[in-house]
Design a protein around this motif. Structure first.
Motif, PDB file in Angstrom:
ATOM      1  N   VAL A 221       0.746  -1.277   0.188  1.00  0.00           N
ATOM      2  CA  VAL A 221       0.304   0.791   0.500  1.00  0.00           C
ATOM      3  C   VAL A 221       0.592   1.044   0.010  1.00  0.00           C
ATOM      4  CG1 VAL A 221      -1.870   1.258   1.241  1.00  0.00           C
ATOM      5  CG2 VAL A 221      -2.055  -1.074   1.197  1.00  0.00           C
ATOM      6  N   TYR A 222       0.318   2.636  -1.414  1.00  0.00           N
ATOM      7  CA  TYR A 222       1.430   3.663  -0.907  1.00  0.00           C
ATOM      8  C   TYR A 222       2.224   3.759   0.484  1.00  0.00           C
ATOM      9  CZ  TYR A 222       2.811   8.174  -1.914  1.00  0.00           C
ATOM     10  OH  TYR A 222       3.876   9.879  -1.466  1.00  0.00           O
TER      11      TYR A 222
ATOM     12  N   TYR B 152       3.122   6.042  -8.744  1.00  0.00           N
ATOM     13  CA  TYR B 152       3.685   5.054  -7.133  1.00  0.00           C
ATOM     14  C   TYR B 152       2.976   3.573  -8.087  1.00  0.00           C
ATOM     15  CZ  TYR B 152       3.987   1.831  -3.091  1.00  0.00           C
ATOM     16  OH  TYR B 152       3.865   0.030  -2.934  1.00  0.00           O
ATOM     17  N   TYR B 153       1.170   3.878  -8.190  1.00  0.00           N
ATOM     18  CA  TYR B 153       0.842   2.649  -8.284  1.00  0.00           C
ATOM     19  C   TYR B 153       0.881   1.736 -10.019  1.00  0.00           C
ATOM     20  CZ  TYR B 153      -1.514   2.352  -3.360  1.00  0.00           C
ATOM     21  OH  TYR B 153      -1.665   1.711  -2.158  1.00  0.00           O
ATOM     22  N   THR B 154       1.137   3.544 -11.411  1.00  0.00           N
ATOM     23  CA  THR B 154       1.006   2.502 -11.961  1.00  0.00           C
ATOM     24  C   THR B 154       2.339   2.379 -12.413  1.00  0.00           C
ATOM     25  OG1 THR B 154      -0.881   4.970 -13.167  1.00  0.00           O
ATOM     26  CG2 THR B 154       1.434   4.093 -14.634  1.00  0.00           C
ATOM     27  N   ASP B 155       3.622   2.988 -11.661  1.00  0.00           N
ATOM     28  CA  ASP B 155       4.475   1.977 -11.749  1.00  0.00           C
ATOM     29  C   ASP B 155       4.912   1.009 -11.737  1.00  0.00           C
ATOM     30  OD1 ASP B 155       5.869   4.412 -13.090  1.00  0.00           O
ATOM     31  OD2 ASP B 155       6.645   5.371 -11.134  1.00  0.00           O
ATOM     32  N   ASN B 156       4.690   0.439 -10.266  1.00  0.00           N
ATOM     33  CA  ASN B 156       4.813  -0.612  -9.666  1.00  0.00           C
ATOM     34  C   ASN B 156       3.408  -2.027 -10.556  1.00  0.00           C
ATOM     35  OD1 ASN B 156       6.563  -1.548  -7.073  1.00  0.00           O
ATOM     36  ND2 ASN B 156       4.619   0.832  -6.784  1.00  0.00           N
ATOM     37  N   LEU B 157       2.081  -1.791 -10.816  1.00  0.00           N
ATOM     38  CA  LEU B 157       1.692  -2.523 -12.050  1.00  0.00           C
ATOM     39  C   LEU B 157       2.210  -2.748 -13.295  1.00  0.00           C
ATOM     40  CD1 LEU B 157      -1.906  -1.169 -11.533  1.00  0.00           C
ATOM     41  CD2 LEU B 157      -1.199  -2.727 -10.844  1.00  0.00           C
ATOM     42  N   LEU B 158       2.961  -1.878 -13.440  1.00  0.00           N
ATOM     43  CA  LEU B 158       3.611  -2.345 -14.997  1.00  0.00           C
ATOM     44  C   LEU B 158       4.452  -2.750 -14.631  1.00  0.00           C
ATOM     45  CD1 LEU B 158       3.383   1.692 -16.606  1.00  0.00           C
ATOM     46  CD2 LEU B 158       1.734  -0.011 -17.389  1.00  0.00           C
ATOM     47  N   LYS B 159       5.464  -3.005 -13.815  1.00  0.00           N
ATOM     48  CA  LYS B 159       6.805  -4.086 -13.449  1.00  0.00           C
ATOM     49  C   LYS B 159       6.038  -4.800 -13.463  1.00  0.00           C
ATOM     50  CE  LYS B 159       9.665  -0.315 -11.046  1.00  0.00           C
ATOM     51  NZ  LYS B 159      10.072   0.052  -8.918  1.00  0.00           N
TER      52      LYS B 159
ATOM     53  N   PHE C 171      -6.536  -0.431 -15.428  1.00  0.00           N
ATOM     54  CA  PHE C 171      -5.235  -1.555 -15.119  1.00  0.00           C
ATOM     55  C   PHE C 171      -6.175  -3.134 -15.349  1.00  0.00           C
ATOM     56  CE2 PHE C 171      -3.967   2.062 -13.142  1.00  0.00           C
ATOM     57  CZ  PHE C 171      -2.506   2.761 -13.833  1.00  0.00           C
ATOM     58  N   ASP C 172      -5.556  -3.198 -16.585  1.00  0.00           N
ATOM     59  CA  ASP C 172      -5.633  -4.741 -16.642  1.00  0.00           C
ATOM     60  C   ASP C 172      -4.342  -5.932 -17.253  1.00  0.00           C
ATOM     61  OD1 ASP C 172      -8.247  -4.131 -17.146  1.00  0.00           O
ATOM     62  OD2 ASP C 172      -8.327  -3.597 -19.068  1.00  0.00           O
ATOM     63  N   LYS C 173      -4.691  -7.054 -16.346  1.00  0.00           N
ATOM     64  CA  LYS C 173      -3.979  -8.415 -16.494  1.00  0.00           C
ATOM     65  C   LYS C 173      -4.874  -9.511 -16.731  1.00  0.00           C
ATOM     66  CE  LYS C 173       0.402 -10.480 -15.049  1.00  0.00           C
ATOM     67  NZ  LYS C 173       1.425 -10.007 -14.301  1.00  0.00           N
ATOM     68  N   GLY C 174      -4.627 -10.239 -17.868  1.00  0.00           N
ATOM     69  CA  GLY C 174      -5.576 -11.451 -18.531  1.00  0.00           C
ATOM     70  C   GLY C 174      -6.879 -10.967 -17.555  1.00  0.00           C
ATOM     71  N   GLU C 175      -7.914 -11.792 -16.873  1.00  0.00           N
ATOM     72  CA  GLU C 175      -8.534 -11.578 -16.925  1.00  0.00           C
ATOM     73  C   GLU C 175      -9.468 -10.799 -15.690  1.00  0.00           C
ATOM     74  OE1 GLU C 175     -10.858 -15.077 -15.280  1.00  0.00           O
ATOM     75  OE2 GLU C 175      -9.107 -15.503 -14.363  1.00  0.00           O
ATOM     76  N   TYR C 176      -8.295 -10.076 -15.395  1.00  0.00           N
ATOM     77  CA  TYR C 176      -8.498  -8.871 -13.970  1.00  0.00           C
ATOM     78  C   TYR C 176      -8.446  -8.152 -14.325  1.00  0.00           C
ATOM     79  CZ  TYR C 176      -8.198 -12.903 -11.684  1.00  0.00           C
ATOM     80  OH  TYR C 176      -8.696 -14.376 -10.986  1.00  0.00           O
TER      81      TYR C 176
END
Length: 170
Positions: free
Chosen positions: A56-57, A95-102, A128-133
């Motif tokens: 969490v940030y 913060y969340y964008t960078d971590n999710l993209l990584k 933000f998407d990844k697979g079915e989530y």
């Protein structure tokens, strides 16, 4: 005499029918509740396992441990939690964008939430998407609030929602 016996029989049968209907209803409702709740808990466990492995940030708590997972039905479960913003909202978004993209998530869009009662921009939503989530960041008031906005004095907060895409469709 015949009429009295018929009436007594009818009253007895009616009581039996009402009691049996109540018992049957209770049994059906109980079985539906117990079956549905196991399906819900399995779905809740699946959602918790797929929450991105980030903190969490500005905290030492894992997002997986912080988000509250709930299921309305056996088909729809979501994890979410609201946080107060004590710093710059743009910094939190970054913060969340960078971590999710990584972690292999892709940024899939932005939406300005409009309060259609007065056509005022009242929140920013980032997807933000990844697979079915789908991972959703919801900032209220918007990141750039104009001084003349009625939301200027609102306490800033952000909410994270996490679920399967069909639950959080745009």
């Amino acid at each position: 005499m015949f009429l009295q016996n018929l009436l007594r029989f009818y009253k007895t049968q009616t009581k039996v029918n009402i009691v049996s209907m109540v018992i049957l209803g209770f049994v059906l409702l109980s079985s539906w509740f117990w079956t549905g709740s196991t399906e819900k808990s399995e779905l809740e466990d699946e959602i918790r396992l797929n929450i991105p492995d980030i903190m969490v940030y500005d905290s030492k708590e894992a997002l997986k441990e912080t988000l509250i997972v709930s299921a309305r039905t056996p088909n729809t479960a979501m994890a979410s939690k609201m946080f107060s913003i004590s710093k710059d909202g743009e910094e939190i978004k970054k913060y969340y964008t960078d971590n999710l993209l990584k972690l292999g998530w892709k940024y899939s869009g932005y939406e300005a939430q409009i309060d259609y009662r007065d056509n005022e921009h009242d929140a920013d939503i980032f997807f933000f998407d990844k697979g079915e989530y789908r991972f959703l960041l919801y900032f209220s008031p918007p990141l750039e609030v104009k001084k003349e906005s009625k939301y200027f004095y609102k306490k800033p907060q952000y909410t994270i929602h996490f679920a399967k895409k069909r639950v959080l469709d745009k």
